[in-house]
Design an enzyme around this catalytic site. Structure first.
Site, mmCIF file in Angstrom:
data_model
loop_
_atom_site.group_PDB
_atom_site.id
_atom_site.type_symbol
_atom_site.label_atom_id
_atom_site.label_comp_id
_atom_site.label_asym_id
_atom_site.label_seq_id
_atom_site.Cartn_x
_atom_site.Cartn_y
_atom_site.Cartn_z
ATOM 1 C CD GLU A 1 -1.994 8.602 7.270
ATOM 2 O OE1 GLU A 1 -1.282 9.599 7.439
ATOM 3 O OE2 GLU A 1 -1.844 7.809 6.322
ATOM 4 C CB CYS B 1 -9.894 5.349 0.429
ATOM 5 S SG CYS B 1 -8.370 5.892 1.227
ATOM 6 C CG HIS C 1 -6.157 5.833 5.154
ATOM 7 N ND1 HIS C 1 -5.382 5.342 4.144
ATOM 8 C CD2 HIS C 1 -5.309 6.405 6.046
ATOM 9 C CE1 HIS C 1 -4.109 5.614 4.401
ATOM 10 N NE2 HIS C 1 -4.035 6.250 5.550
ATOM 11 C CB CYS D 1 -3.102 0.884 -2.451
ATOM 12 S SG CYS D 1 -3.102 2.655 -2.787
ATOM 13 C CG ASP E 1 -1.736 1.250 1.372
ATOM 14 O OD1 ASP E 1 -2.254 1.720 0.339
ATOM 15 O OD2 ASP E 1 -1.894 1.782 2.489
ATOM 16 C CB SER E 2 0.253 4.780 -0.668
ATOM 17 O OG SER E 2 -0.967 4.828 0.035
HETATM 18 N N1 DGL Z 1 -4.069 3.819 0.367
HETATM 19 C C1 DGL Z 1 -4.663 4.853 -0.448
HETATM 20 C C2 DGL Z 1 -5.917 4.304 -1.122
HETATM 21 O O1 DGL Z 1 -6.469 3.289 -0.744
HETATM 22 C C3 DGL Z 1 -4.989 6.099 0.356
HETATM 23 C C4 DGL Z 1 -3.793 6.904 0.778
HETATM 24 C C5 DGL Z 1 -3.063 7.560 -0.375
HETATM 25 O O2 DGL Z 1 -3.552 8.564 -0.959
HETATM 26 O O3 DGL Z 1 -1.981 7.099 -0.697
HETATM 27 O O4 DGL Z 1 -6.362 4.894 -2.079
#
Ligand code: DGL
Length: 264
Positions: free
Chosen positions: A151, A183, A185, A72, A9-10
């Site tokens: 976060e 997303c 998060h 992600c 993931d990012s």
């Molecule tokens: N993990 C990213 C997503 O699911 C969200 C965070 C980001 O913008 O990198 O889209």
């Protein structure tokens, strides 16, 4: 050692998917990479997200993973369609499982999608839903402030409700009965989103369906393991302490070992 499921993931959000992978496959080894030095991906260009994703996958392949789970939404929507052709390793993204679940859940054929700017701009959910049922109306909106709220651990504060009411107003007006949390998060903000949308709206968090598809794919390839002491390794590209601090909130359990690596 038995090959692991690779997940990336990012940043930290993909841990909501890891939580479900562990629940459904407790005996699998997992290698997780969070690109915390370069997060967020959701405001970056397609070319950049593709480049970062290839680097992340190459790192996981060095760890000899047997499958890559793209945990992600931004990567799954912008990069996965083109990069999956470059690799032999099986890959599972989060868009198609979430879209399928939403199509299955909707009764009035009005589905809402929330995600990062990149995910919404890509129209990946909309295209996937329309391919399954062209009669479904899809309304989508980016909710970028939800990521920092999750976060920061702001999950019930007044400010979160106010922002959620603002973001979600068009979905309420349109009368959707199903909302995709597009997303990784957003599952943390489920209680607030549910309260704002009302109990009649079904929230789709694709993690469960993603883990089910990973399991099916491994079973088909005869790749399921039964490690009595499954090992979970976590790697990040920036400060491991920051990641460990947040991890418990996303994963529901403490993470022992987090190592810093560079994929670039
Ligand atoms: N993990 C990213 C997503 O699911 C969200 C965070 C980001 O913008 O990198 O889209």
């Amino acid at each position: 050692m038995a090959k692991a499921i690779g997940v990336f993931d990012s940043g930290v959000g993909g841990l909501t998917v890891v939580k479900e992978l562990i629940r459904q496959m407790p005996e699998e080894n997992i290698v997780y990479f969070g690109d915390t030095a370069r997060v967020p991906y959701g405001i970056k260009s397609k070319e950049t997200v593709i480049r970062f994703s290839i680097e992340n996958i190459l790192f996981l392949l060095k760890e000899d993973v047997k499958l890559v789970c793209v945990a992600c939404n931004t990567v799954s929507s912008m990069a996965l369609p083109s990069i999956r052709n470059y690799f032999k390793v099986p890959m599972v993204g989060v868009i198609s499982p979430g879209a399928k679940e939403a199509v299955y859940a909707t009764k009035n054929k009005k589905i809402g999608v929330i995600g990062t700017q990149a995910t919404i701009r890509s129209r990946a959910y909309e295209n996937e839903i329309k391919a399954l049922d062209a009669a479904i109306k899809v309304i989508a909106r980016a909710c970028p402030l939800f990521v920092p709220f999750a976060e920061e651990g702001w999950l019930k504060e007044r400010a979160v409700f106010d922002v959620a009411k603002f973001y979600l107003a068009p979905f309420k007006k349109a009368g959707i009965d199903t909302l995709i949390l597009g997303c990784t998060h957003y599952p943390l903000l489920k209680p607030v989103i549910q309260e704002v949308m009302g109990s009649r709206v079904t929230l789709i968090d694709s993690a469960k369906q993603v883990a089910t598809e990973v399991k099916q794919l491994l079973a088909t390839g005869d790749l399921l393991e039964s490690n009595k002491k499954a090992v979970r390794d976590f790697y990040v590209s920036d400060d491991p302490a920051w990641f460990s601090g947040l991890a418990e909130r996303f994963l529901g359990q403490k993470i022992e070992r987090v190592s810093k690596v560079s994929t670039a």
